[in-house]
Motif scaffolding. Structure first.
Motif, PDB file in Angstrom:
ATOM      1  N   ALA A  99       0.770  -0.952   0.043  1.00 43.93           N
ATOM      2  CA  ALA A  99      -0.443   0.265  -0.479  1.00 43.93           C
ATOM      3  C   ALA A  99       1.027   0.886   0.015  1.00 43.93           C
ATOM      4  CB  ALA A  99      -0.960  -0.292   1.797  1.00 43.93           C
ATOM      5  N   GLY A 100       0.613   2.472  -0.760  1.00 44.94           N
ATOM      6  CA  GLY A 100       1.032   3.440  -0.833  1.00 44.94           C
ATOM      7  C   GLY A 100       0.493   4.428  -1.540  1.00 44.94           C
ATOM      8  N   GLY A 101      -0.674   4.967  -0.778  1.00 43.25           N
ATOM      9  CA  GLY A 101      -1.555   6.102  -0.838  1.00 43.25           C
ATOM     10  C   GLY A 101      -3.000   5.505  -2.025  1.00 43.25           C
ATOM     11  N   CYS A 102      -3.290   6.113  -3.273  1.00 45.52           N
ATOM     12  CA  CYS A 102      -3.813   6.016  -3.964  1.00 45.52           C
ATOM     13  C   CYS A 102      -3.321   4.273  -4.864  1.00 45.52           C
ATOM     14  CB  CYS A 102      -4.092   7.480  -5.212  1.00 45.52           C
ATOM     15  SG  CYS A 102      -5.289   6.442  -5.907  1.00 45.52           S
ATOM     16  N   PHE A 103      -4.323   3.741  -5.438  1.00 49.92           N
ATOM     17  CA  PHE A 103      -3.529   2.700  -6.023  1.00 49.92           C
ATOM     18  C   PHE A 103      -3.435   2.528  -7.256  1.00 49.92           C
ATOM     19  CE2 PHE A 103      -8.203   0.662  -4.506  1.00 49.92           C
ATOM     20  CZ  PHE A 103      -8.672   1.829  -5.307  1.00 49.92           C
ATOM     21  N   TRP A 104      -4.028   3.275  -7.529  1.00 51.29           N
ATOM     22  CA  TRP A 104      -4.311   3.427  -9.162  1.00 51.29           C
ATOM     23  C   TRP A 104      -1.939   4.004  -9.433  1.00 51.29           C
ATOM     24  CZ3 TRP A 104      -7.879   8.255 -10.217  1.00 51.29           C
ATOM     25  CH2 TRP A 104      -9.438   8.025  -9.738  1.00 51.29           C
ATOM     26  N   GLY A 105      -1.870   4.990  -8.910  1.00 51.36           N
ATOM     27  CA  GLY A 105      -0.550   5.186  -9.353  1.00 51.36           C
ATOM     28  C   GLY A 105       0.639   3.716  -8.395  1.00 51.36           C
ATOM     29  N   VAL A 106       0.201   3.342  -7.097  1.00 52.79           N
ATOM     30  CA  VAL A 106       0.459   1.822  -7.178  1.00 52.79           C
ATOM     31  C   VAL A 106       0.698   0.842  -8.079  1.00 52.79           C
ATOM     32  CG1 VAL A 106       1.338  -0.036  -5.023  1.00 52.79           C
ATOM     33  CG2 VAL A 106       0.021   2.291  -5.044  1.00 52.79           C
ATOM     34  N   GLU A 107      -0.164   0.318  -8.218  1.00 53.86           N
ATOM     35  CA  GLU A 107      -0.800  -0.492  -9.642  1.00 53.86           C
ATOM     36  C   GLU A 107      -0.055   0.314 -10.818  1.00 53.86           C
ATOM     37  OE1 GLU A 107      -4.156  -0.821 -12.926  1.00 53.86           O
ATOM     38  OE2 GLU A 107      -4.538  -1.868 -10.774  1.00 53.86           O
ATOM     39  N   ALA A 108       0.381   1.622 -11.663  1.00 53.15           N
ATOM     40  CA  ALA A 108       0.886   1.964 -12.718  1.00 53.15           C
ATOM     41  C   ALA A 108       2.213   1.359 -12.469  1.00 53.15           C
ATOM     42  CB  ALA A 108       0.453   3.547 -12.991  1.00 53.15           C
ATOM     43  N   VAL A 109       2.768   2.227 -10.825  1.00 54.91           N
ATOM     44  CA  VAL A 109       4.638   1.729 -10.785  1.00 54.91           C
ATOM     45  C   VAL A 109       4.430   0.015 -11.122  1.00 54.91           C
ATOM     46  CG1 VAL A 109       5.808   1.690  -9.486  1.00 54.91           C
ATOM     47  CG2 VAL A 109       4.602   3.569 -10.265  1.00 54.91           C
ATOM     48  N   PHE A 110       4.578  -0.823 -10.759  1.00 56.85           N
ATOM     49  CA  PHE A 110       4.284  -1.396 -10.757  1.00 56.85           C
ATOM     50  C   PHE A 110       4.002  -2.692 -11.893  1.00 56.85           C
ATOM     51  CE2 PHE A 110       4.933  -1.410  -6.032  1.00 56.85           C
ATOM     52  CZ  PHE A 110       6.112  -1.693  -5.592  1.00 56.85           C
ATOM     53  N   SER A 111       3.531  -2.040 -13.077  1.00 54.91           N
ATOM     54  CA  SER A 111       2.587  -2.540 -13.955  1.00 54.91           C
ATOM     55  C   SER A 111       4.068  -2.371 -14.890  1.00 54.91           C
ATOM     56  CB  SER A 111       1.272  -2.283 -14.146  1.00 54.91           C
ATOM     57  OG  SER A 111       0.859  -2.845 -13.753  1.00 54.91           O
ATOM     58  N   LEU A 166      10.745  -3.446  -2.936  1.00 55.26           N
ATOM     59  CA  LEU A 166      11.147  -2.092  -1.212  1.00 55.26           C
ATOM     60  C   LEU A 166      11.225  -1.075  -2.015  1.00 55.26           C
ATOM     61  CD1 LEU A 166      11.323  -5.128   1.130  1.00 55.26           C
ATOM     62  CD2 LEU A 166       8.984  -3.657   0.540  1.00 55.26           C
ATOM     63  N   GLN A 167      12.829  -1.365  -2.797  1.00 51.09           N
ATOM     64  CA  GLN A 167      13.435  -0.513  -3.226  1.00 51.09           C
ATOM     65  C   GLN A 167      12.295   0.518  -3.817  1.00 51.09           C
ATOM     66  OE1 GLN A 167      16.620  -1.603  -4.568  1.00 51.09           O
ATOM     67  NE2 GLN A 167      17.061  -2.440  -3.470  1.00 51.09           N
ATOM     68  N   ILE A 168      11.388   0.116  -4.731  1.00 54.59           N
ATOM     69  CA  ILE A 168      11.122   0.772  -6.496  1.00 54.59           C
ATOM     70  C   ILE A 168       9.875   1.682  -4.955  1.00 54.59           C
ATOM     71  CG2 ILE A 168       9.117   0.462  -7.784  1.00 54.59           C
ATOM     72  CD1 ILE A 168      10.888  -1.521  -8.906  1.00 54.59           C
ATOM     73  N   LEU A 169       8.885   1.022  -4.126  1.00 57.29           N
ATOM     74  CA  LEU A 169       7.844   1.299  -2.969  1.00 57.29           C
ATOM     75  C   LEU A 169       8.657   2.302  -2.358  1.00 57.29           C
ATOM     76  CD1 LEU A 169       5.507   0.910  -1.862  1.00 57.29           C
ATOM     77  CD2 LEU A 169       6.191  -0.441   0.089  1.00 57.29           C
ATOM     78  N   PHE A 170       9.656   2.962  -1.384  1.00 57.47           N
ATOM     79  CA  PHE A 170      10.085   3.470  -1.037  1.00 57.47           C
ATOM     80  C   PHE A 170      11.101   4.319  -1.997  1.00 57.47           C
ATOM     81  CE2 PHE A 170       9.734   0.966   2.470  1.00 57.47           C
ATOM     82  CZ  PHE A 170      10.218   0.651   3.683  1.00 57.47           C
ATOM     83  N   SER A 171      11.633   4.566  -3.011  1.00 59.16           N
ATOM     84  CA  SER A 171      11.557   5.805  -4.143  1.00 59.16           C
ATOM     85  C   SER A 171      10.954   6.116  -5.117  1.00 59.16           C
ATOM     86  CB  SER A 171      12.953   4.985  -4.166  1.00 59.16           C
ATOM     87  OG  SER A 171      13.075   3.981  -5.011  1.00 59.16           O
ATOM     88  N   VAL A 172      10.037   5.440  -5.062  1.00 62.78           N
ATOM     89  CA  VAL A 172       9.444   5.694  -6.315  1.00 62.78           C
ATOM     90  C   VAL A 172       7.937   5.664  -6.204  1.00 62.78           C
ATOM     91  CG1 VAL A 172       8.459   5.033  -8.768  1.00 62.78           C
ATOM     92  CG2 VAL A 172      11.085   5.137  -8.060  1.00 62.78           C
ATOM     93  N   ALA A 230       0.514   3.666   3.995  1.00 66.41           N
ATOM     94  CA  ALA A 230       1.953   3.027   3.091  1.00 66.41           C
ATOM     95  C   ALA A 230       2.260   1.628   3.978  1.00 66.41           C
ATOM     96  CB  ALA A 230       3.294   4.249   2.754  1.00 66.41           C
ATOM     97  N   ALA A 231       2.689   0.865   3.366  1.00 66.65           N
ATOM     98  CA  ALA A 231       2.284  -0.233   4.309  1.00 66.65           C
ATOM     99  C   ALA A 231       2.940  -1.267   3.777  1.00 66.65           C
ATOM    100  CB  ALA A 231       1.004  -1.073   4.400  1.00 66.65           C
ATOM    101  N   ILE A 232       3.670  -2.332   4.108  1.00 66.24           N
ATOM    102  CA  ILE A 232       4.063  -3.519   3.403  1.00 66.24           C
ATOM    103  C   ILE A 232       3.436  -4.707   4.491  1.00 66.24           C
ATOM    104  CG2 ILE A 232       5.995  -5.445   2.440  1.00 66.24           C
ATOM    105  CD1 ILE A 232       7.326  -2.814   3.795  1.00 66.24           C
TER     106      ILE A 232
END
Length: 223
Positions: A48-60, A111-117, A137-139
């Protein structure tokens, strides 16, 4: 706000490692202290890292990720609908469940991507313009190995001295993940000209490309 995070979020067009502090680059690029076991086959991670639209977009756009699904984690089935979660009283977090190939991308790299992007790790119950516990924000470790790696990485980043505020990312016990409504899935892909996507999420994808070129892929992975 950490200078590296600010540079990534607001200065994507000019971002370079030379412009960041050496210690920040070392923290984000260094392997975690905990040794990761050799994982076999596809693995699952929830972030979890805020709005899931962006989290999904980055990891996609991350190599090795075979699916990314927006959803809700932390609450009950009865309240796992956007109209209730968005009020901030259901204990859910907007989260993304990903499947990844550990032979391509390791858990600590995610995790590095989660924290820095994806997220500013010092913010409590907010990211970008969004406020509320559902934007925390959660792991969510799926096994003991992921939990050990997450704990080690949080300690490592916390000792870096890069932030004046403490690291606020939470490690939460795994509960049932509820997929979000269909219109939330692949939202950034389907709505590239949406004002929120252009302002808040497209820069994160650009930061992934600039910060982790070896893990970035141009094609958006759906599913």
């Amino acid at each position: 706000m950490n200078n590296l995070y600010a540079a990534i979020l607001f200065g994507v067009g000019t971002l370079s490692l030379a412009a960041t502090s050496a210690s920040a680059a070392e923290i984000f690029d260094a392997p975690v202290a905990t040794r990761q076991a050799d994982e076999q086959g596809l693995q699952v991670a929830i972030f979890a890292g805020g709005c899931f639209w962006g989290v999904e977009a980055v990891f996609s756009h991350t190599r090795g990720v075979t699916s990314a699904v927006s959803g809700y984690h932390g609450g009950t089935a009865a309240n796992a609908i956007y109209s209730r979660v968005s009020r901030g009283f259901t204990r859910h977090a907007e989260a993304v469940r990903i499947a990844y190939d550990p032979s391509v991308v390791r858990y600590d790299q995610l995790l590095q991507i989660l924290f820095s992007v994806v997220a500013d790790p010092t913010l409590v119950n907010r990211q970008g313009p969004d406020r509320g516990s559902h934007y925390r924000a959660a792991i969510v470790p799926m096994n003991a190995e992921q939990r050990a790696v997450a704990q080690s990485y949080i300690r490592q980043v916390g000792r870096s001295g890069e932030w004046s505020d403490p690291i606020a990312v939470r490690i939460e016990s795994h509960r049932r993940f509820y997929e979000a409504e269909r219109y939330h899935q692949d939202f950034a892909l389907r709505n590239p000209d949406n004002g929120y996507i252009r302002r808040w999420d497209a820069p994160k994808v650009a930061a992934l490309r600039a910060r982790f070129p070896g893990l970035y892929r141009a094609r958006y992975r759906t599913g």
